[in-house]
Design a protein around this motif. Structure first.
Motif, PDB file in Angstrom:
ATOM      1  N   GLY A 267     -27.181  12.112  18.606  1.00 23.76           N
ATOM      2  CA  GLY A 267     -28.593  12.253  18.275  1.00 23.76           C
ATOM      3  C   GLY A 267     -29.494  12.644  19.407  1.00 23.76           C
ATOM      4  O   GLY A 267     -30.706  12.726  19.225  1.00 23.76           O
ATOM      5  N   TYR A 268     -28.944  12.902  20.605  1.00 22.65           N
ATOM      6  CA  TYR A 268     -29.793  13.373  21.703  1.00 22.65           C
ATOM      7  C   TYR A 268     -29.028  14.408  22.515  1.00 22.65           C
ATOM      8  O   TYR A 268     -27.794  14.429  22.536  1.00 22.65           O
TER       9      TYR A 268
ATOM     10  N   ALA B 229     -29.585   3.579  11.753  1.00 20.25           N
ATOM     11  CA  ALA B 229     -30.271   4.712  11.133  1.00 20.25           C
ATOM     12  C   ALA B 229     -30.086   4.695   9.623  1.00 20.25           C
ATOM     13  O   ALA B 229     -31.015   4.989   8.861  1.00 20.25           O
ATOM     14  N   GLU B 230     -28.891   4.328   9.173  1.00 24.72           N
ATOM     15  CA  GLU B 230     -28.640   4.237   7.739  1.00 24.72           C
ATOM     16  C   GLU B 230     -29.507   3.149   7.108  1.00 24.72           C
ATOM     17  O   GLU B 230     -30.069   3.328   6.027  1.00 24.72           O
TER      18      GLU B 230
ATOM     19  N   ILE C 296     -23.981  12.982  11.006  1.00 23.77           N
ATOM     20  CA  ILE C 296     -24.471  11.894  10.161  1.00 23.77           C
ATOM     21  C   ILE C 296     -25.881  11.512  10.585  1.00 23.77           C
ATOM     22  O   ILE C 296     -26.776  11.322   9.752  1.00 23.77           O
ATOM     23  N   TYR C 297     -26.066  11.385  11.885  1.00 20.10           N
ATOM     24  CA  TYR C 297     -27.382  10.991  12.401  1.00 20.10           C
ATOM     25  C   TYR C 297     -28.446  12.005  11.995  1.00 20.10           C
ATOM     26  O   TYR C 297     -29.554  11.633  11.587  1.00 20.10           O
ATOM     27  N   GLN C 298     -28.134  13.290  12.082  1.00 17.75           N
ATOM     28  CA  GLN C 298     -29.109  14.320  11.735  1.00 17.75           C
ATOM     29  C   GLN C 298     -29.418  14.310  10.239  1.00 17.75           C
ATOM     30  O   GLN C 298     -30.552  14.568   9.827  1.00 17.75           O
ATOM     31  N   VAL C 299     -28.430  13.995   9.413  1.00 18.51           N
ATOM     32  CA  VAL C 299     -28.692  13.870   7.974  1.00 18.51           C
ATOM     33  C   VAL C 299     -29.678  12.742   7.722  1.00 18.51           C
ATOM     34  O   VAL C 299     -30.643  12.887   6.965  1.00 18.51           O
ATOM     35  N   LEU C 300     -29.444  11.601   8.368  1.00 19.48           N
ATOM     36  CA  LEU C 300     -30.337  10.463   8.174  1.00 19.48           C
ATOM     37  C   LEU C 300     -31.719  10.727   8.761  1.00 19.48           C
ATOM     38  O   LEU C 300     -32.726  10.233   8.248  1.00 19.48           O
ATOM     39  N   LEU C 301     -31.765  11.500   9.839  1.00 22.35           N
ATOM     40  CA  LEU C 301     -33.041  11.767  10.503  1.00 22.35           C
ATOM     41  C   LEU C 301     -33.917  12.720   9.700  1.00 22.35           C
ATOM     42  O   LEU C 301     -35.095  12.441   9.466  1.00 22.35           O
ATOM     43  N   THR C 302     -33.352  13.847   9.278  1.00 26.55           N
ATOM     44  CA  THR C 302     -34.170  14.883   8.639  1.00 26.55           C
ATOM     45  C   THR C 302     -33.767  15.173   7.199  1.00 26.55           C
ATOM     46  O   THR C 302     -34.579  15.677   6.428  1.00 26.55           O
ATOM     47  N   GLY C 303     -32.517  14.883   6.833  1.00 28.08           N
ATOM     48  CA  GLY C 303     -32.078  15.128   5.472  1.00 28.08           C
ATOM     49  C   GLY C 303     -32.032  16.605   5.123  1.00 28.08           C
ATOM     50  O   GLY C 303     -32.187  17.489   5.973  1.00 28.08           O
ATOM     51  N   GLY C 304     -31.779  16.907   3.873  1.00 28.57           N
ATOM     52  CA  GLY C 304     -31.766  18.284   3.411  1.00 28.57           C
ATOM     53  C   GLY C 304     -30.354  18.836   3.278  1.00 28.57           C
ATOM     54  O   GLY C 304     -29.393  18.342   3.871  1.00 28.57           O
TER      55      GLY C 304
ATOM     56  N   LEU D 172     -22.856  18.430   8.134  1.00 28.11           N
ATOM     57  CA  LEU D 172     -21.989  17.259   8.153  1.00 28.11           C
ATOM     58  C   LEU D 172     -20.615  17.603   7.585  1.00 28.11           C
ATOM     59  O   LEU D 172     -19.580  17.240   8.167  1.00 28.11           O
ATOM     60  N   MET D 173     -20.602  18.287   6.438  1.00 32.31           N
ATOM     61  CA  MET D 173     -19.323  18.667   5.849  1.00 32.31           C
ATOM     62  C   MET D 173     -18.546  19.612   6.761  1.00 32.31           C
ATOM     63  O   MET D 173     -17.321  19.517   6.886  1.00 32.31           O
ATOM     64  N   ALA D 174     -19.248  20.516   7.429  1.00 31.21           N
ATOM     65  CA  ALA D 174     -18.575  21.434   8.350  1.00 31.21           C
ATOM     66  C   ALA D 174     -17.979  20.676   9.530  1.00 31.21           C
ATOM     67  O   ALA D 174     -16.858  20.965   9.976  1.00 31.21           O
ATOM     68  N   ALA D 175     -18.721  19.691  10.050  1.00 26.58           N
ATOM     69  CA  ALA D 175     -18.205  18.897  11.168  1.00 26.58           C
ATOM     70  C   ALA D 175     -16.967  18.114  10.732  1.00 26.58           C
ATOM     71  O   ALA D 175     -15.978  18.022  11.481  1.00 26.58           O
TER      72      ALA D 175
END
Length: 678
Positions: free
Chosen positions: A282-283, A333-334, A410-418, A425-428
């Motif tokens: 996340g950073y 974050a979750e 995962i962190y980016q999904v929880l942070l900004t979503g979309g 996430l699926m690609a990672a």
């Protein structure tokens, strides 16, 4: 009630955040019990009966410092070789503001364990001092102790990460520095020290030229000094003495009472509000090599609250995931996105206590995380359960970074979503599963997630998602699933070889046909639970898609459960006649033209001709086979100029809807088949 903006008490750095808590606590406890505070535009706003000048006067003339001390630590001022200027100044003053401080210092000096110094059993000596302090010192001093260190039943100590290891950070003892600065500001200031000016700088950001060379500790990395920490190549640490005083007073507000609530045997990493184990995600500078003591998530709120309310929030400060405490950054974050934290918080500022500059730790801000429910958190909870099963496997060499990239996604999904973040996430995950599947004997898991839910979350309207989904859903009794073709652990079915995506897809197509022929199957093994508009195949053949993304999503999607999937076709490009005439020989079901639907089998010569770049002869075989079967394809030349034969061959593997969309332009109008996907 006057409202004063403390411009120097900002959300970052961590020390400035703690200063804000310290000001609210001290004003509420010593000047105005109705005082309130909140955050506004990254600065703390204090509402009390003290105007700006009154607030400064309070700290200069009435403020009673908390008895902050640590007689168990070397360097704390209680031992022969320690700097004793601050301690002696407090003992010598007759100012009533320091009465409790003086009494507590004298009590500590009387402890035999302090008088005699280090012993052969240093652990036991320090534990004894801590127990004596808790039993004999004043309530404000014990409040400091509660914020600093706890003692378990077995005598072991546990530390709140916000205050290092029991009030010190390496050789830097916060308590002795606190006493020294209190003395230099309030007891015997130098005539050259502009105490009020420094206070104005510490509270309101007013300009001053009186900053002093001194250690900043972990609370303000920007003032810590050293290389690349200032406008020059290197500079010494310079600080405002009021900053440490107010920061430590705020640390008391932050952590006080945690041990009383949770019990001193509770794990130390969680004995601080909103504090969890660190995760390097996340950073920008995140690295698996980071050494982190913990992560602290500081809450921000816009509604003015009294200190009593804030104190309750901090004492109960925790986040929960499905009824259990969050223990790391991802779980926290979750929880934030699942409304699993105390209400009234608008956002959190995340700090990682990372080892930098040798063995020293610093509180580095690593981003702001808004609160509030996000629908993706439900999917992430499901995803985390899957990862838990995967983590019990031994990752192949070099896959650690791929696993960390999954956490970052995962962190980016929880942070900004979309949907973009969900695809990332699926690609990672696909990259990690590809490493596992193609370099180990491990078989890929299956039926881990509902395809129906996850495809929508990933954006099924994107052609790459549709193509990857169609490929991932391939299955037949004789040739197995697409996961079998991707897993080296399945020696018979594994076929994911070749220099690029198209070559690898062609190899899979060849292997599936070979296995079906060996089993004397009566149908092509090319059916799947999901099928795309044949115009999507056109985009693939033309190279108008992201091959890398398709491959990454493919490895992720093979773990889906495809049962109960319903889907709609999306409008797409025109169907290439060359592809259409070939695909009719590679359909998994019947061609429904006339009263007798017919089933055709793939001709392996077509793939050999396409591999050789001979599209004309390949389509010629297809036309001949259709006519032999009783169909009447149009008598035209099926050889589109510029078509890549390798991509054309690979496209024959992808499940598509047959019928009018596929047949348009290659059959006579009276022979147009009915719509179907077999």
């Amino acid at each position: 009630m006057p409202s004063v903006t403390l411009s120097a008490c900002t959300v970052t750095p961590f020390g400035s955040y703690l200063k804000a808590l310290g000001v609210l606590r001290l004003v509420a406890e010593q000047a105005d019990h109705e005082a309130r505070g909140h955050w506004e535009q990254d600065a703390f706003v204090l509402q009390s009966n003290l105007a700006e000048d009154d607030l400064a006067t309070f700290f200069l003339e009435k403020y009673k410092p908390t008895p902050i001390l640590a007689p168990w630590n070397g360097g704390s001022g209680f031992y022969a070789k320690d700097n004793k200027e601050g301690l002696n100044a407090i003992l010598a003053t007759t100012d009533e503001r320091f009465a409790a401080y003086r009494k507590d210092l004298l009590i500590c000096q009387s402890f035999g364990e302090v008088v005699h110094g280090k012993s052969s059993d240093e652990k036991e000596r320090r534990g004894t001092i801590l127990r004596l302090c808790r039993n004999l010192l004043s309530d404000p001093a014990v409040e400091w102790l509660d914020a600093t260190v706890g003692i378990a039943a077995d005598g072991s100590r546990s530390f709140a990460p916000v205050l290092g290891t029991g009030g010190n950070e390496g050789r830097l003892d916060y308590t002795n520095n606190f006493m020294a600065r209190v003395a230099s500001l309030l007891i015997s200031p130098s005539p050259k020290t502009p105490v009020r000016e420094l206070l104005g700088n510490a509270l309101f950001g007013q300009r001053t030229t009186a900053l002093e060379p001194s250690a900043a500790g972990q609370f303000d990395p920007g003032r810590a000094g050293g290389a690349n920490q200032g406008p020059g190549v290197e500079h010494d640490a310079i600080t405002n003495p009021w900053d440490l005083v107010l920061t430590l007073e705020g640390a008391v507000a932050w952590a006080s009472g945690i041990y009383r609530r949770q019990g001193t045997s509770y794990r130390s990493i969680l004995c601080s509000p909103f504090t969890v184990r660190a995760r390097a995600v996340g950073y920008g500078s995140a690295s698996t090599k980071d050494e982190a003591r913990a992560e602290i998530w500081t809450p921000l709120w816009r509604r003015p609250v009294r200190y009593e309310e804030l104190s309750i929030l901090l004492r109960e400060g925790r986040a929960s995931v499905q009824g259990r405490p969050a223990e790391n950054a991802l779980e926290f974050a979750e929880a934030v996105r699942s409304l699993g934290v105390d209400r009234g918080i608008d956002q959190f500022v995340r700090y990682s206590l990372l080892k930098r500059r040798g063995d020293s730790y610093v509180a580095l801000p690593t981003g702001t995380f808004p609160t509030g429910y996000r629908s993706e958190s439900d999917r992430i909870r499901e995803f985390q359960e899957f990862l838990g099963h995967m983590d019990r496997r031994e990752l192949p060499k070099g896959a650690e970074d791929l696993r960390r990239n999954v956490d970052s996604a995962i962190y980016q999904v929880l942070l900004t979503g979309g949907k973009d973040r969900m695809r990332e996430l699926m690609a990672a995950m696909g990259r990690m599963l590809r490493r596992i599947a193609t370099t180990t004997e491990s078989r890929l898991p299956f039926r881990a997630f509902s395809a129906r839910s996850w495809l929508n979350e990933c954006g099924i309207e994107l052609v790459e998602v549709r193509i990857a989904a169609a490929l991932a859903s391939l299955w037949s009794r004789e040739s197995g699933s697409m996961a079998d073709n991707l897993s080296r652990g399945d020696e018979k079915r594994f076929a994911w070889t070749g220099g690029d995506l198209c070559e690898r897809l062609r190899c899979v197509l060849v292997r599936r046909l070979q296995m079906a022929n060996a089993a004397e199957a009566n149908a092509n093994p090319l059916g799947g639970a999901y099928a795309i508009h044949p115009g999507d195949a056109t985009l693939f053949i033309e190279g108008s898609v992201d091959d890398v993304l398709i491959e990454e999503l493919l490895f992720a999607f093979v773990v889906f459960d495809w049962q109960g999937l319903d889907f709609s076709l999306y409008r797409s490009a025109e169907v290439l006649p060359t592809y259409a005439v070939l695909k009719h020989l590679f359909l998994p079901g019947e061609i429904k033209i006339g009263s007798e639907p017919k089933r055709l089998r793939a001709d392996p010569r077509i793939l050999s001709l396409l591999a050789a770049g001979n599209i004309a002869d390949a389509t010629g075989i297809a036309v001949h086979r259709l006519r032999v079967a009783g169909f009447r394809p149009l008598d035209v030349t099926y050889n589109n100029g510029g078509v890549d034969p390798c991509r054309l061959a690979a496209a024959l593997l992808i499940p598509v809807w047959s019928g009018k969309r596929l047949a348009s332009g290659i059959f006579h109008e009276e022979e147009q088949p009915s719509e179907s996907y077999a």
